[in-house]
Motif scaffolding. Structure first.
Motif, PDB file in Angstrom:
ATOM      1  N   MET A 286       0.828  -1.200   0.000  1.00 18.32           N
ATOM      2  CA  MET A 286       0.000   0.000   0.000  1.00 18.32           C
ATOM      3  C   MET A 286       0.865   1.252   0.000  1.00 18.32           C
ATOM      4  SD  MET A 286      -3.261   0.612   0.010  1.00 18.32           S
ATOM      5  CE  MET A 286      -4.528   1.707   0.496  1.00 18.32           C
ATOM      6  N   ALA A 287       2.066   1.167   0.551  1.00 17.74           N
ATOM      7  CA  ALA A 287       2.947   2.328   0.631  1.00 17.74           C
ATOM      8  C   ALA A 287       3.477   2.712  -0.742  1.00 17.74           C
ATOM      9  CB  ALA A 287       4.096   2.051   1.583  1.00 17.74           C
ATOM     10  N   ASP A 288       3.470   1.781  -1.694  1.00 21.04           N
ATOM     11  CA  ASP A 288       3.994   2.064  -3.026  1.00 21.04           C
ATOM     12  C   ASP A 288       2.947   2.671  -3.961  1.00 21.04           C
ATOM     13  OD1 ASP A 288       6.455   1.112  -2.287  1.00 21.04           O
ATOM     14  OD2 ASP A 288       6.053  -0.923  -2.984  1.00 21.04           O
ATOM     15  N   ARG A 289       1.738   2.870  -3.468  1.00 20.40           N
ATOM     16  CA  ARG A 289       0.680   3.444  -4.300  1.00 20.40           C
ATOM     17  C   ARG A 289       0.942   4.934  -4.497  1.00 20.40           C
ATOM     18  NH1 ARG A 289      -3.434   0.126  -5.202  1.00 20.40           N
ATOM     19  NH2 ARG A 289      -4.984   1.726  -5.568  1.00 20.40           N
ATOM     20  N   GLU A 290       0.812   5.364  -5.740  1.00 17.87           N
ATOM     21  CA  GLU A 290       1.014   6.772  -6.063  1.00 17.87           C
ATOM     22  C   GLU A 290      -0.088   7.231  -7.010  1.00 17.87           C
ATOM     23  OE1 GLU A 290       5.194   8.256  -6.260  1.00 17.87           O
ATOM     24  OE2 GLU A 290       5.542   6.196  -6.924  1.00 17.87           O
ATOM     25  N   TRP A 291      -0.212   8.532  -7.139  1.00 10.55           N
ATOM     26  CA  TRP A 291      -1.201   9.116  -8.035  1.00 10.55           C
ATOM     27  C   TRP A 291      -0.566   9.345  -9.400  1.00 10.55           C
ATOM     28  CZ3 TRP A 291      -6.195   9.316  -6.903  1.00 10.55           C
ATOM     29  CH2 TRP A 291      -6.579   9.262  -5.566  1.00 10.55           C
ATOM     30  N   TYR A 292      -1.327   9.007 -10.444  1.00  6.28           N
ATOM     31  CA  TYR A 292      -0.892   9.221 -11.818  1.00  6.28           C
ATOM     32  C   TYR A 292      -1.980  10.012 -12.526  1.00  6.28           C
ATOM     33  CZ  TYR A 292       2.585   5.693 -10.730  1.00  6.28           C
ATOM     34  OH  TYR A 292       3.616   5.010 -10.145  1.00  6.28           O
ATOM     35  N   LEU A 293      -1.620  10.625 -13.640  1.00 10.81           N
ATOM     36  CA  LEU A 293      -2.552  11.460 -14.377  1.00 10.81           C
ATOM     37  C   LEU A 293      -3.052  10.729 -15.619  1.00 10.81           C
ATOM     38  CD1 LEU A 293      -3.660  14.310 -14.044  1.00 10.81           C
ATOM     39  CD2 LEU A 293      -1.813  15.137 -15.480  1.00 10.81           C
ATOM     40  N   VAL A 294      -4.370  10.743 -15.813  1.00 11.26           N
ATOM     41  CA  VAL A 294      -4.998  10.109 -16.968  1.00 11.26           C
ATOM     42  C   VAL A 294      -5.563  11.204 -17.860  1.00 11.26           C
ATOM     43  CG1 VAL A 294      -6.893   8.619 -17.724  1.00 11.26           C
ATOM     44  CG2 VAL A 294      -5.622   8.048 -15.653  1.00 11.26           C
ATOM     45  N   GLN A 295      -5.222  11.162 -19.149  1.00 10.62           N
ATOM     46  CA  GLN A 295      -5.799  12.100 -20.104  1.00 10.62           C
ATOM     47  C   GLN A 295      -7.060  11.466 -20.672  1.00 10.62           C
ATOM     48  OE1 GLN A 295      -3.340  13.167 -23.440  1.00 10.62           O
ATOM     49  NE2 GLN A 295      -4.701  14.818 -24.054  1.00 10.62           N
ATOM     50  N   CYS A 296      -8.132  12.244 -20.711  1.00  9.65           N
ATOM     51  CA  CYS A 296      -9.429  11.734 -21.174  1.00  9.65           C
ATOM     52  C   CYS A 296      -9.778  12.327 -22.538  1.00  9.65           C
ATOM     53  CB  CYS A 296     -10.519  12.103 -20.169  1.00  9.65           C
ATOM     54  SG  CYS A 296     -10.174  11.510 -18.510  1.00  9.65           S
ATOM     55  N   LYS A 297     -10.682  11.653 -23.233  1.00  8.21           N
ATOM     56  CA  LYS A 297     -11.177  12.166 -24.504  1.00  8.21           C
ATOM     57  C   LYS A 297     -11.987  13.435 -24.240  1.00  8.21           C
ATOM     58  CE  LYS A 297     -11.223   7.669 -26.664  1.00  8.21           C
ATOM     59  NZ  LYS A 297     -12.016   6.535 -27.097  1.00  8.21           N
ATOM     60  N   VAL A 298     -12.045  14.302 -25.242  1.00  9.09           N
ATOM     61  CA  VAL A 298     -12.739  15.581 -25.097  1.00  9.09           C
ATOM     62  C   VAL A 298     -14.200  15.357 -24.689  1.00  9.09           C
ATOM     63  CG1 VAL A 298     -13.449  17.686 -26.289  1.00  9.09           C
ATOM     64  CG2 VAL A 298     -11.225  16.672 -26.784  1.00  9.09           C
ATOM     65  N   GLY A 299     -14.594  15.979 -23.599  1.00  7.32           N
ATOM     66  CA  GLY A 299     -15.974  15.898 -23.125  1.00  7.32           C
ATOM     67  C   GLY A 299     -16.353  14.581 -22.472  1.00  7.32           C
TER      68      GLY A 299
ATOM     69  N   PRO B   8      -9.798  20.354 -16.984  1.00  5.25           N
ATOM     70  CA  PRO B   8     -10.633  19.704 -18.000  1.00  5.25           C
ATOM     71  C   PRO B   8      -9.823  18.711 -18.830  1.00  5.25           C
ATOM     72  CG  PRO B   8     -10.976  22.078 -17.990  1.00  5.25           C
ATOM     73  CD  PRO B   8      -9.813  21.800 -17.097  1.00  5.25           C
ATOM     74  N   GLY B   9     -10.370  17.512 -18.969  1.00  2.33           N
ATOM     75  CA  GLY B   9      -9.725  16.491 -19.776  1.00  2.33           C
ATOM     76  C   GLY B   9      -8.732  15.616 -19.025  1.00  2.33           C
ATOM     77  N   TYR B  10      -8.611  15.805 -17.712  1.00  8.35           N
ATOM     78  CA  TYR B  10      -7.672  15.013 -16.921  1.00  8.35           C
ATOM     79  C   TYR B  10      -8.307  14.572 -15.608  1.00  8.35           C
ATOM     80  CZ  TYR B  10      -4.100  16.762 -20.082  1.00  8.35           C
ATOM     81  OH  TYR B  10      -3.370  17.052 -21.202  1.00  8.35           O
ATOM     82  N   LEU B  11      -7.862  13.418 -15.108  1.00  8.61           N
ATOM     83  CA  LEU B  11      -8.238  12.954 -13.774  1.00  8.61           C
ATOM     84  C   LEU B  11      -7.065  12.184 -13.189  1.00  8.61           C
ATOM     85  CD1 LEU B  11      -9.043   9.652 -13.805  1.00  8.61           C
ATOM     86  CD2 LEU B  11     -11.017  10.553 -14.981  1.00  8.61           C
ATOM     87  N   PHE B  12      -7.097  11.989 -11.879  1.00  5.88           N
ATOM     88  CA  PHE B  12      -6.020  11.289 -11.188  1.00  5.88           C
ATOM     89  C   PHE B  12      -6.446   9.860 -10.882  1.00  5.88           C
ATOM     90  CE2 PHE B  12      -5.515  15.767 -10.134  1.00  5.88           C
ATOM     91  CZ  PHE B  12      -4.164  15.976 -10.367  1.00  5.88           C
TER      92      PHE B  12
END
Length: 164
Positions: free
Chosen positions: A1-14, A54-58
């Motif tokens: 669990m200690a090795d979990r990190e946040w990464y960024l996901v690019q999403c399709k428009v809208g 807009p267009g991104y989530l973690f």
């Protein structure tokens, strides 16, 4: 669990919301920071929730333990943000700060005219006031009972909280 990190996901428009739902349905922990934006609709000012980026989530994942393959084919997802072919982790502190700020704004977005609030900082810290309205995205107009008269003040939105 200690090795979990946040990464960024690019999403399709809208399709950011669709990507979020599909990733959560696959049991991934995701975070989509939202912000209240004042918009004029039908000649009325309204506070509307929109994505901060807009267009991104973690997405919260372990680089070695979690299965990364389904992310690329998830509906609404374009790709993981990467440099040199490797996904780059986002600072955990930054994501936690964003979560705190979003939670605070959600609480403040629920303020109604005439509701009691508490001033948390500044020269009037610790005093109760009455919420009157929003003054854009960053400030609120409050009524403070001062010298037996209600005074209108405009203060930063982060300086107030709901009274208990």
């Amino acid at each position: 669990m200690a090795d979990r990190e946040w990464y960024l996901v690019q999403c399709k428009v809208g399709e950011t919301q669709r990507a979020l739902e599909n990733l959560e349905n696959q049991s991934y922990e995701c975070f989509l920071p939202m912000i209240g934006v004042e918009k004029i609709r039908n000649r009325k000012r309204r506070l509307v929730q929109e994505p901060l980026f807009p267009g991104y989530l973690f997405i919260h994942m372990d680089q070695w333990e979690d299965n990364w393959q389904p992310i690329r084919s998830t509906r609404g997802v374009t790709k993981l943000v990467a440099f040199g072919g490797y996904p780059v982790a986002v600072d955990n502190g930054l994501v936690e700060l964003l979560k705190q700020r979003c939670a605070q704004q959600e609480m403040l977005a629920a303020l109604n005219e005439g509701e009691k609030i508490l001033i948390k900082e500044g020269p009037f810290a610790g005093l109760e006031a009455i919420f009157e309205s929003y003054d854009g995205n960053e400030r609120v107009i409050i009524l403070l009972n001062f010298l037996n008269k209600q005074q209108k003040l405009t203060i930063p939105i982060g300086s107030v909280s709901k009274a208990q």
